[in-house]
Scaffold this active site. Sequence first.
Site, PDB file in Angstrom:
ATOM      1  N   LYS A 184       0.789  -1.241   0.000  1.00 25.97           N
ATOM      2  CA  LYS A 184       0.000   0.000   0.000  1.00 25.97           C
ATOM      3  C   LYS A 184       0.822   1.293   0.000  1.00 25.97           C
ATOM      4  O   LYS A 184       0.465   2.253   0.695  1.00 25.97           O
ATOM      5  CB  LYS A 184      -0.942   0.010   1.220  1.00 25.97           C
ATOM      6  CG  LYS A 184      -1.998  -1.059   1.181  1.00 25.97           C
ATOM      7  CD  LYS A 184      -2.827  -1.090   2.442  1.00 25.97           C
ATOM      8  CE  LYS A 184      -2.058  -1.643   3.605  1.00 25.97           C
ATOM      9  NZ  LYS A 184      -2.917  -2.038   4.732  1.00 25.97           N
ATOM     10  N   ASP A 219      -5.521  -5.829  10.491  1.00 26.11           N
ATOM     11  CA  ASP A 219      -6.843  -5.170  10.518  1.00 26.11           C
ATOM     12  C   ASP A 219      -7.993  -6.132  10.214  1.00 26.11           C
ATOM     13  O   ASP A 219      -9.106  -5.967  10.733  1.00 26.11           O
ATOM     14  CB  ASP A 219      -6.883  -3.940   9.583  1.00 26.11           C
ATOM     15  CG  ASP A 219      -6.394  -4.218   8.171  1.00 26.11           C
ATOM     16  OD1 ASP A 219      -5.996  -5.353   7.879  1.00 26.11           O
ATOM     17  OD2 ASP A 219      -6.402  -3.270   7.359  1.00 26.11           O
TER      18      ASP A 219
HETATM   19  C1  BGC Z   1      -1.956  -5.846   3.736  1.00 28.05           C
HETATM   20  C2  BGC Z   1      -2.840  -6.589   4.692  1.00 28.05           C
HETATM   21  C3  BGC Z   1      -4.021  -5.732   5.097  1.00 28.05           C
HETATM   22  C4  BGC Z   1      -4.723  -5.188   3.875  1.00 28.05           C
HETATM   23  C5  BGC Z   1      -5.882  -4.266   4.237  1.00 28.05           C
HETATM   24  C6  BGC Z   1      -2.757  -5.281   2.588  1.00 28.05           C
HETATM   25  O1  BGC Z   1      -1.946  -4.488   1.777  1.00 28.05           O
HETATM   26  O2  BGC Z   1      -0.942  -6.689   3.233  1.00 28.05           O
HETATM   27  O3  BGC Z   1      -2.117  -7.000   5.833  1.00 28.05           O
HETATM   28  O4  BGC Z   1      -4.909  -6.496   5.863  1.00 28.05           O
HETATM   29  O5  BGC Z   1      -3.812  -4.462   3.086  1.00 28.05           O
HETATM   30  O6  BGC Z   1      -5.461  -3.174   4.982  1.00 28.05           O
END
Ligand code: BGC
Length: 481
Positions: A184, A219
């Site tokens: 992200k 989360d």
């Molecule tokens: C992460 C996860 C997370 C999800 C939603 C992903 O990029 O790897 O750990 O649960 O985003 O936030």
Amino acid sequence: MSSTPIASKVIPKASRVKIDPAQIEYTSDKQKNAVQALIDEFTISPELLKDIKNNFMEGMQKGLKKDGETLAMITSYVMGRLDGSEVGSYLALDVGGTNLRVVSVHLTGGGEISTRQTKYRIDEKLKVGDAKALFDFMAVCVDNFLDEHQIVVRGDTQIELGFTFSFPVLQTSINRGTLISWTKGFNAAGMVGKDPVAYLQDAFNRRHIPVRVAALVNDTVGTLLAHAYHHPDTVMGVILGTGCNGAYIEQISNIEKWKGDAAAKEMVINMEFGAFDKERTILPLTMFDNKMDRKSVNPNKQILEKMIAGMYLGEITRNVLLNLIDRRLLFEGHISPDLNQMWTFETAYMSTIEADASPTLHATRKILESTLSFPATSLNDRQIVKLVVELVGKRAARLSAAALAGILEHTGSWKQKSAIGIDGSLFEYYPSFDTDIMDGLEEVFGPVVRKNISIGLAQDGSGVGAALCALLAAKHSTSVV
Ligand code: BGC
């Protein structure tokens, strides 16, 4: 102070008014053919949806067998379920979305929860800078929050904190783990392979902030716990926001790689399903996805996430629009300097465009002309922009449905009354996302799924869930029973 913030709320049927491609007055056959080609490329047929679901289930099996698989299927050390009777006051720190949030959570039993929270924006430079600086920032935010809310600690006592760190972390206990990779848009140096809890605890200690990190929570796991606090039949927690992922309750006997407590019956699994199809064997990636992927901070990773999540949908749409412009099939070949910049077409614009029901596509015009500085747009331009948005948005919802269907089939929970808690801005604000997911589930399981499965918005689930996890971790030093 807000109370019971995560109660499941009824999601209004979104007023998504679709563009009928047959009603568009195309400017040329070339334009019509280009639009048809996009429809073909972005449509997930019922057959493909089922194939993806099957492939996803195979991935789940592999990940449950051993570490290092594409679907990481991380054991969360959260075992068993909640019943809503839990009481106590906890702090939660939620990192991994657009904002960092500090939440103080007060559980009064009987499913009642009250929270106070403050959001802090994480500077883009911090996300990709030095890891220590990032964790120092987190500690400072917690410190400010304690001051702001006059939370005073007496003597040697420490406040227990649930740390929602929403990245793939291979957990080794309820409050230990190592970062597998950033996602992200985060890429702080030197963190992969390190324990985020150790970094955070160290940052607290150096500042003499009396806080102990009691639980490390994804989360999705937090969302599952928070939803279960109100809806004990919850089987899954899902995030459809900046990123995407899911967690569900698995039988320990099915987790071949689990070497821990043999007495436990169930364990929450953080699937990290955004990483699905790293091998690129089943997802119908287009050149627009590939272009976005190459320019992202983590190319070739999180392939499913990049087709579903809010961080990426706007950029995919932008790539499609640029291609049409370059071929002089949109805006008479003119581009606005704003649209020429990466990441300028926000997914939030897509929500507005999807909901635009006016005959002249007034809201769409406002975004194109006022926000993105296109001098003048024709109805034909706006219809095509809306159609592209619809294609990208619907594909995301149907791919989410394929993943959810895989989990429901794997666990068999579609056969009985079960709840799914979903948090995240995409699910909350994007018109018809819930309806499209349900339609996809019905294609797989038939009409019975509408009676058995309830999908609820688990707003702020990740913060409250972290507090629930901290509470339970404090009770049972390594496991939640
Ligand atoms: C992460 C996860 C997370 C999800 C939603 C992903 O990029 O790897 O750990 O649960 O985003 O936030």
